[in-house]
Write a protein that holds these residues in place. Structure first.
Motif, PDB file in Angstrom:
ATOM      1  N   LYS A  86       4.936-119.572  21.943  1.00  0.00           N
ATOM      2  CA  LYS A  86       5.468-118.513  21.052  1.00  0.00           C
ATOM      3  C   LYS A  86       4.932-117.166  21.101  1.00  0.00           C
ATOM      4  N   GLU A  87       3.414-117.229  21.224  1.00  0.00           N
ATOM      5  CA  GLU A  87       2.945-115.837  21.796  1.00  0.00           C
ATOM      6  C   GLU A  87       3.027-115.177  23.335  1.00  0.00           C
ATOM      7  N   GLY A  88       3.612-115.886  24.016  1.00  0.00           N
ATOM      8  CA  GLY A  88       3.565-115.043  24.962  1.00  0.00           C
ATOM      9  C   GLY A  88       3.690-115.706  26.534  1.00  0.00           C
ATOM     10  N   VAL A  89       3.063-115.550  27.862  1.00  0.00           N
ATOM     11  CA  VAL A  89       3.536-116.503  28.820  1.00  0.00           C
ATOM     12  C   VAL A  89       1.934-116.415  29.148  1.00  0.00           C
ATOM     13  N   GLN A  90       1.675-117.982  29.133  1.00  0.00           N
ATOM     14  CA  GLN A  90       0.525-118.128  29.633  1.00  0.00           C
ATOM     15  C   GLN A  90      -0.584-118.208  31.046  1.00  0.00           C
ATOM     16  N   THR A 136      -3.428-115.482  27.318  1.00  0.00           N
ATOM     17  CA  THR A 136      -1.601-115.259  26.797  1.00  0.00           C
ATOM     18  C   THR A 136      -1.310-113.682  27.363  1.00  0.00           C
ATOM     19  N   VAL A 137      -0.097-113.316  27.919  1.00  0.00           N
ATOM     20  CA  VAL A 137       0.028-112.297  27.963  1.00  0.00           C
ATOM     21  C   VAL A 137       0.979-111.629  27.333  1.00  0.00           C
ATOM     22  N   THR A 138       1.624-110.675  26.750  1.00  0.00           N
ATOM     23  CA  THR A 138       3.338-110.087  25.622  1.00  0.00           C
ATOM     24  C   THR A 138       3.673-109.186  26.388  1.00  0.00           C
ATOM     25  N   ASP A 198      11.281-111.150  25.844  1.00  0.00           N
ATOM     26  CA  ASP A 198      11.271-111.009  24.214  1.00  0.00           C
ATOM     27  C   ASP A 198      11.350-111.257  22.913  1.00  0.00           C
ATOM     28  N   ALA A 199      10.233-111.462  22.395  1.00  0.00           N
ATOM     29  CA  ALA A 199      10.284-111.752  21.415  1.00  0.00           C
ATOM     30  C   ALA A 199      10.755-112.010  20.270  1.00  0.00           C
ATOM     31  N   GLY A 200      11.203-113.413  19.759  1.00  0.00           N
ATOM     32  CA  GLY A 200      11.724-113.424  18.398  1.00  0.00           C
ATOM     33  C   GLY A 200      13.791-113.274  18.497  1.00  0.00           C
ATOM     34  N   GLY A 201      13.945-112.643  20.512  1.00  0.00           N
ATOM     35  CA  GLY A 201      15.342-112.185  20.301  1.00  0.00           C
ATOM     36  C   GLY A 201      15.946-111.013  19.912  1.00  0.00           C
ATOM     37  N   MET A 202      14.768-110.432  19.779  1.00  0.00           N
ATOM     38  CA  MET A 202      14.945-108.672  18.893  1.00  0.00           C
ATOM     39  C   MET A 202      15.464-107.650  20.626  1.00  0.00           C
ATOM     40  N   VAL A 203      16.145-106.894  19.951  1.00  0.00           N
ATOM     41  CA  VAL A 203      16.776-105.911  21.147  1.00  0.00           C
ATOM     42  C   VAL A 203      15.579-104.922  22.000  1.00  0.00           C
ATOM     43  N   PRO A 204      15.820-104.690  23.381  1.00  0.00           N
ATOM     44  CA  PRO A 204      14.844-104.417  24.129  1.00  0.00           C
ATOM     45  C   PRO A 204      15.278-102.666  23.456  1.00  0.00           C
TER      46      PRO A 204
END
Length: 469
Positions: free
Chosen positions: A335-339, A384-386, A414-420
Motif C-alpha cells: 500500500k505504501e509503494g514498492v518494497q 519501500t520507495v514511493t 500511482d497510488a490510489g488510482g489518482m490521475v498522473p
C-alpha cells in the motif's frame, strides 16, 4: 590436570568404607595414565604407612607402591615388582588431606586387574579395592579386496584390540550393512577381527569398532563406486591462504575418465591446479584444487562426453576482504509503494549498507538484518520507495577503503488510482486552447453578421454564444 582428576575421584573415595567392600572399577585406554583413588579421611597421613598391591589371587600378590612415614619405594627398589618400576607415583602434596592415591603412567594391558590400597597399622585395618581395566583401541583398516562393475567386496580389519570389540559395517546414512560372520582370533588377551561385506551401490562405507567396556568407538571409511556414470563430485573447503580460499573437488570411481573443472556462478571457467588422477581397475579417481579470491557460488563440474553424462556439485564460498557486489531484489508492491531488498553476503570487515536514489540522496530504510558466521557478515537491508526512479544499494567498508554498489530502475504505480500530473497539465492546456478557439470563432461570426445586416447587433459576444447554443 592431575588435580582435576583427583577432585573428580573424590566421590569414589567416599564410597569406600575401608573394609575391602565392592571394588571401584576404573577404565582407561592403553598408554594413558590411570589414577587409582584411595582415601578414608581428611586426616594428615604423612606419618602413616600405606601399601598398594596388585592381586592376581591370594597367593600371587605384586608389590606396586609403598609409602612409609615419608619414605617411598618405586624405581629401583627390589621390593617393587618389575612390571611397575618407573611408572608408579603418589601425590605428596595431598598427603595432608588423607590422599593415598597413586598414578600408573603409560598403562599396559598387563596392568589390568584388582588393586588393593592397605593401611596395615591402623586399627582396625583399612583397605580399598580398585578394579583397573586397560583397553587397547586401535582404529580399523578398510580395503576393497575384490570388485566388478556390479559389486565390491570390502574387508575391515581390527588388530590387537582389548576388550573384544563389536565390529560392523555401515553406509553413509549410518544404516547397518549386512556382513559375513566375523573372523576372530585371540593372542595374549588381544583380539584380531576381520569382517567382510559385499556392496552393490555407490556410497561411502565405514567400518565401526565399538568397545562398550571402555566407552570407546572408532571407525574408518572407504568410498565405493559401482557403475559407469561418475558420481556426484564432493567439494571440500580446505581453508584460507594468503591468496584466497582453497577448494578441493573429488570425483571417485568414474569410468570413462571424466573431465573435471571449476566454474563460478556465471558459468565462467575458474583456473585450477593440475588434476591429481589415479586409475584402478579401469576406474578413475580425480582430485582438482583451486584457490578463489572472490565471494561467489562455485561449482565443480564432471563431464563424460563418451556417455553424454554431466553432473556437478555447488557451494557458496565467502572470501574475506572486500565485500561482494550487493544483490537487489524487488519484493513486490504494498500500500505504501514498492518494497526493495538489498543483500550483501560474506563481507569482512562489516560493511555499512544504505539505499540511495538517482541523485545520491539517502533513502530511509528499515533496520538492517545482520548475521555473523566465522567473522564474516551477511546483511539484508529493505526499503519501500514511493517514486519511480533509479535506486542503488551501496556497500562501504571504510577500513579497507572499498565501496561497491548495485542499482535498478523501479517504476512505481500511482497510488490510489489518482490521475498522473502530466495528464492534468495536458488537459488544462487543451482546455485553454479550445476556449481561445471558440472566442476567435465567435468574434469572426459577430463581425460578419454586423457587416451583412448593417443593423444594430448585440456587442456582447456572450449573448451571441447564448444565441448560437
Amino acid at each position: 590436570m592431575k588435580l582435576f582428576l583427583l577432585v573428580s575421584f573424590l566421590s569414589l573415595w567416599r564410597r569406600s568404607d575401608g573394609t575391602g567392600a565392592a571394588p571401584i572399577k576404573l577404565v582407561v585406554k592403553e598408554g594413558d595414565e590411570a589414577i587409582l583413588p584411595c582415601s578414608f579421611s581428611n586426616k594428615n597421613i604423612r606419618q602413616e604407612l600405606f601399601d598398594w598391591k596388585k592381586n592376581k589371587d591370594k597367593k600371587d600378590m605384586k608389590e606396586v607402591f609403598m609409602y612409609d612415614k615419608g619414605k617411598v619405594y618405586n624405581d629401583g627398589d627390589s621390593r617393587q615388582d618389575e612390571q611397575f618400576r618407573g611408572r608408579v607415583f603418589h601425590f605428596p602434596e595431598h598427603l595432608d588431606e588423607g590422599n593415598a592415591s597413586i598414578v600408573i603412567r603409560d598403562t599396559k594391558l598387563s596392568d589390568s586387574g584388582n588393586y588393593t590400597c592397605l593401611f596395615p597399622l591402623l586399627v582396625p585395618e583399612r583397605r580399598s579395592n580398585i578394579e583397573l581395566v586397560v583397553g587397547a583401541a586401535p582404529s580399523p583398516s578398510v580395503t576393497s579386496i575384490e570388485e566388478t562393475k556390479d559389486w565390491s567386496v570390502l574387508q575391515c580389519s581390527v588388530r590387537g584390540a582389548f576388550p573384544k570389540p563389536d565390529v560392523q559395517w555401515q553406509n553413509r546414512a549410518g544404516d547397518i550393512v549386512p556382513a559375513e560372520d566375523p573372523q576372530v582370533t585371540e593372542t595374549g588377551g588381544r583380539y584380531d577381527i576381520i569382517l567382510q561385506t559385499t556392496v552393490t551401490k555407490t556410497d561411502h562405507y565405514r567400518c565401526v569398532s565399538t568397545q562398550e567396556e571402555i566407552n570407546h568407538q572408532t571407525h574408518a571409511e572407504i568410498h565405493v563406486y559401482i557403475g559407469g556414470a561418475a558420481p556426484k563430485p564432493v567439494i571440500m573447503i580446505l581453508g584460507e591462504t594468503k591468496e584466497g580460499v582453497q577448494l578441493q573437488c573429488e570425483v571417485y570411481g568414474a569410468s570413462p575418465k571424466p573431465d573435471v573443472q571449476w566454474q563460478n556462478r556465471a558459468g565462467d571457467l575458474v583456473p585450477a591446479e593440475e588434476p591429481q588422477v589415479t586409475e584402478r581397475g579401469g576406474r578413475y579417481d580425480i582430485i582438482l584444487q583451486t584457490t578463489v579470491t572472490k565471494t561467489d557460488h562455485y561449482r565443480c563440474v564432471s563431464t563424460q562426453e563418451e556417455i553424454n553424462h554431466q553432473i556437478y556439485t555447488e557451494t557458496y564460498v565467502p572470501v574475506p576482504g572486500a565485500a561482494p557486489e550487493p544483490h537487489i531484489k524487488i519484493l513486490g508492491e504494498t500500500k505504501e509503494g514498492v518494497q526493495l531488498q538489498c543483500s550483501v553476503l560474506g563481507a569482512f570487515p562489516k560493511p555499512d549498507v544504505q539505499w540511495q536514489n538517482r541523485a545520491g540522496d539517502i533513502v530511509p530504510a528499515e533496520e538492517p538484518q545482520v548475521s555473523e558466521r566465522g567473522g564474516r557478515y551477511n546483511i539484508i537491508l529493505q526499503t519501500t520507495v514511493t517514486k519511480t526512479d533509479l535506486y542503488r544499494c551501496v556497500s562501504t567498508q571504510e577500513e579497507i577503503h572499498h565501496q561497491t554498489y548495485a542499482e535498478t530502475y523501479v517504476p512505481v504505480p500511482d497510488a490510489g488510482g489518482m490521475v498522473p500530473v502530466w495528464v492534468v497539465v495536458s488537459a488544462a492546456v487543451v482546455a485553454v486552447f479550445l476556449t481561445l478557439l471558440v472566442w476567435v470563432i465567435v468574434s469572426e461570426f459577430y463581425f460578419v453578421l454586423k457587416k451583412k445586416t448593417h443593423s444594430a447587433v448585440p456587442t456582447n459576444p456572450r449573448f451571441i454564444i447564448t444565441m448560437m447554443s
